[in-house]
Design an enzyme around this catalytic site. Structure first.
Site, PDB file in Angstrom:
ATOM      1  N   GLU A  49       0.701  -0.958  -0.310  1.00 43.94           N
ATOM      2  CA  GLU A  49      -0.068   0.018   0.328  1.00 43.94           C
ATOM      3  C   GLU A  49       1.404   1.434   0.239  1.00 43.94           C
ATOM      4  O   GLU A  49       0.956   1.791  -0.739  1.00 43.94           O
ATOM      5  CB  GLU A  49      -1.183  -0.055   0.967  1.00 43.94           C
ATOM      6  CG  GLU A  49      -1.350   1.417   1.355  1.00 43.94           C
ATOM      7  CD  GLU A  49      -2.812   1.311  -0.036  1.00 43.94           C
ATOM      8  OE1 GLU A  49      -2.594   2.757  -0.611  1.00 43.94           O
ATOM      9  OE2 GLU A  49      -3.289   0.386  -0.620  1.00 43.94           O
TER      10      GLU A  49
ATOM     11  N   ASP B 220       0.592   4.092  -2.629  1.00 43.05           N
ATOM     12  CA  ASP B 220       0.469   5.346  -2.714  1.00 43.05           C
ATOM     13  C   ASP B 220       1.901   6.369  -3.370  1.00 43.05           C
ATOM     14  O   ASP B 220       1.665   6.910  -3.585  1.00 43.05           O
ATOM     15  CB  ASP B 220       0.802   5.541  -1.214  1.00 43.05           C
ATOM     16  CG  ASP B 220      -1.514   5.124  -0.717  1.00 43.05           C
ATOM     17  OD1 ASP B 220      -2.016   5.270  -1.398  1.00 43.05           O
ATOM     18  OD2 ASP B 220      -0.699   5.043   0.551  1.00 43.05           O
TER      19      ASP B 220
ATOM     20  N   SER C  62      -7.056   2.338  -3.364  1.00 39.73           N
ATOM     21  CA  SER C  62      -6.799   2.331  -2.029  1.00 39.73           C
ATOM     22  C   SER C  62      -5.529   3.336  -3.797  1.00 39.73           C
ATOM     23  O   SER C  62      -4.667   3.976  -3.191  1.00 39.73           O
ATOM     24  CB  SER C  62      -5.492   0.695  -1.703  1.00 39.73           C
ATOM     25  OG  SER C  62      -6.272   0.786  -0.287  1.00 39.73           O
TER      26      SER C  62
END
Length: 615
Positions: free
Chosen positions: A303, A307, A532
């Site tokens: 994750e 990002d 996400s």
């Protein structure tokens, strides 16, 4: 580091204690009960010497006034629009009264607790305490609870306070919160074969068709779809964007470098220089490639890497900050160091609230079922988000990856585990002071992201995926939704009556691409999906909007929703097709205008600039 209370406060408390009977000895009454969520089971009493980092949320003296300021500076039709508050102004508005502080200090000292520290606004008191003392302080019993996946937490289902403190303290954690927010990414697929979903319509626009490949969606496709391609930044050093990491997730700099070398070479060196801020023992951004053990963990830091790759790839050279907040350590019976008890949002937001300068856009890709969080705790964390918004920061969060609320697409459950179908809103997606981002897929047109179980490029079975969708049970509909949400609910004509709260805050607010992002992890090119991915993508587009605003001497977007619902929606591409089937039903329909699957749709950068009169 611990700080003693001020001598003045101690003196006042001592005078009160001498002058009157100790109020902390008044009768205890239960302050809050929260049902232990399904999938959690008690494994017996918690060890008496296990240490807790306890956070006591005192009632904020003037939150209603803060909310008024927030709404005024965020309303494009108000004379104060864009006049965001300074950190000192926010703290002064939410600081509890001196009387409340003294009464809580008296209660703590009466129970042998003389060392504590505060949040910057003094609306949170931090203490470090063992389970035995916590049980005495809150008239409760702590147990070790085990999740069906093996995670453990030390929690209780109810806690009490002396009656005279009930109106002075909103929440205390860790007590009855079973939140375990997870990253909203659904898979990681390593392959080269193209895949075409049923009903897919290839783009007729030659430019989009050339750069957008459904099998691996890249930065060039995003920039083309949303109109940011070729935009030249003008206020780089004055702008900022950040993203949050929880559950020991941390950016892996060599992987981010590999991604940027492929898709945005000028940005590649920034992979080793963007700022990494560590909070409460969170891990720093990693300068070395994954170790064999980390790579074998499968989901290790994917994750955080996603990002960083998305934001750096889309916004370079805007300064980027990664916030890594510690939390959710495995419970060990012999562990005696304080832990933060897996309260990630609270730990992060109280830290950020104390900063003199906050990034103008912050992306968060973690959610959990709203019902796993006690209402009092959710409300206080949401109020902390309001403080950040009042200072001119846009907080964006993922809507979730399981449609109406469960990883099992066929059934959803009430908090007590009863096998009755009811929709499960997500937190913090349901907070009215954040902008919640859903997911889309395909290109011309974009549709709501949805994937049946078992669909995958590699022929392997993958779980279902549907853009998070719903209405809060904790938060009533905010004023800015009054013109669109009731009309949507009415058009349902009673469909799903009783399975959701038609008077609650509806989400998401907007959407962005969220299926098969090109992704570089463990030095390997692959793809990943989920809100996400949508959240940092939407955040990146808005950070570029801020660049245009700043370059013309205008304030940043700040809390987005009042502008979005009154005017901004005109600069978003309405999504009118797709599916969010879950909980054994078809899901809320994706319709013209706002809907609780894709919100107002996906951003059109040039139109946003035109609407803001900065094109």
């Amino acid at each position: 580091m611990l700080y003693l209370p001020s001598l003045l406060s101690l003196a006042i408390a001592a005078q009160v204690a001498l002058a009157t009977p100790l109020k902390s000895r008044t009768a205890y009454e239960v302050k809050e009960i929260h049902q232990v969520p399904r999938k959690w089971s008690s494994q017996g009493r918690a060890p008496a010497d296990h240490k807790l980092h306890m956070q006591i949320g005192l009632k904020q003296a003037n939150f209603d006034e803060l909310e008024r300021h927030l709404n005024e500076v965020s309303d494009p039709d108000h004379p104060r629009y864009g006049q965001h508050l300074a950190v000192e102004e926010v703290h002064n508005l939410v600081a509890p009264s001196e009387e409340a502080l003294d009464l809580v200090h008296e209660w703590l000292m009466t129970n042998g607790i003389s060392e504590f520290n505060y949040s910057p606004a003094k609306d949170w008191i931090n203490i470090y305490i063992d389970v035995r003392s916590a049980e005495h302080l809150l008239d409760t019993e702590y147990s070790v609870y085990e999740h069906e996946d093996g995670e453990h937490l030390v929690r209780t289902s109810q806690w009490s306070l002396p009656k005279h403190l009930h109106d002075l303290i909103d929440t205390i954690q860790p007590t009855n919160s079973f939140m375990r927010s997870s990253p909203q990414s659904t898979d990681w697929i390593q392959f080269e074969d193209k895949y075409t979903p049923p009903g897919y319509k290839p783009p007729t626009n030659a430019t989009i068709a050339k750069v957008c490949n459904l099998a691996s969606v890249t930065l060039e496709c995003f920039n083309t779809l949303y109109g940011t391609l070729g935009y030249e930044q003008k206020a780089t050093l004055l702008n900022s964007i950040g993203f949050t990491n929880y559950l020991n997730q941390t950016p892996i700099r060599p992987d981010i470098y590999g991604f940027l070398k492929l898709y945005n070479p000028p940005a590649a060196p920034e992979a080793f220089t963007f700022e990494s801020v560590e909070i409460a023992g969170g891990p720093a951004a990693q300068d070395t490639p994954l170790t064999p053990a980390q790579a074998a963990a499968d989901d290790f830091s994917k994750e955080a890497v996603l990002d960083a790759e998305t934001i750096l790839g889309m916004t370079f050279p805007i300064p980027v900050t990664s916030f890594s907040t510690g939390g959710s350590p495995p419970f060990e019976p012999d562990l005696n160091s304080p832990t933060n008890g897996n309260e990630p949002y609270l730990t992060w937001v109280t830290y950020v609230s104390g900063l003199k300068k906050i990034p103008y856009v912050i992306s968060t890709s973690y959610v959990d079922d709203e019902q796993t969080v006690p209402k009092s705790y959710a409300q206080r964390v949401c109020q902390e988000f309001a403080q950040v918004g009042a200072r001119g920061t846009s907080l964006l969060v993922s809507s979730g990856d399981f449609g109406l609320g469960n990883e099992d697409s066929t059934t959803c459950f009430t908090n007590d585990g009863k096998n009755s179908s009811t929709f499960l809103p997500a937190f913090p997606a349901s907070c009215p002071y954040v902008t919640t981002v859903g997911a889309t897929q395909q290109f011309e047109p974009e549709v709501a992201a949805f994937r049946e179980p078992g669909i995958g490029f590699d022929g392997k079975t993958h779980g279902y995926y549907a853009s998070g969708s719903g209405f809060s049970y904790y938060f009533p509909r905010p004023f800015y939704q009054d013109q669109v949400v009731p009309a949507y609910v009415e058009a349902l004509n009673g469909k799903y009556k009783g399975l959701y709260n038609p008077e609650g805050r509806g989400y998401p607010d907007i959407a962005a691409q969220g299926l098969y992002f090109a992704f570089f992890w463990n030095q390997t090119l692959s793809t990943t999906s989920g809100t996400s991915a949508s959240c940092p993508l939407a955040s990146s587009v808005l950070a570029l909007v801020n660049d245009a605003l700043i370059s013309q001497g205008k304030p940043t977007l700040g809390f987005l929703n009042p502008w979005l619902y009154s005017k901004g929606y005109k600069a978003f591409t309405d999504i009118t097709a797709g599916n969010s089937s879950s909980c054994g039903v078809d899901g809320f329909p994706v319709t013209k205008g706002w809907d609780p699957v894709t919100g107002f749709g996906t951003p059109v950068f040039p139109e946003i600039l035109e609407l803001l009169e900065c094109s």
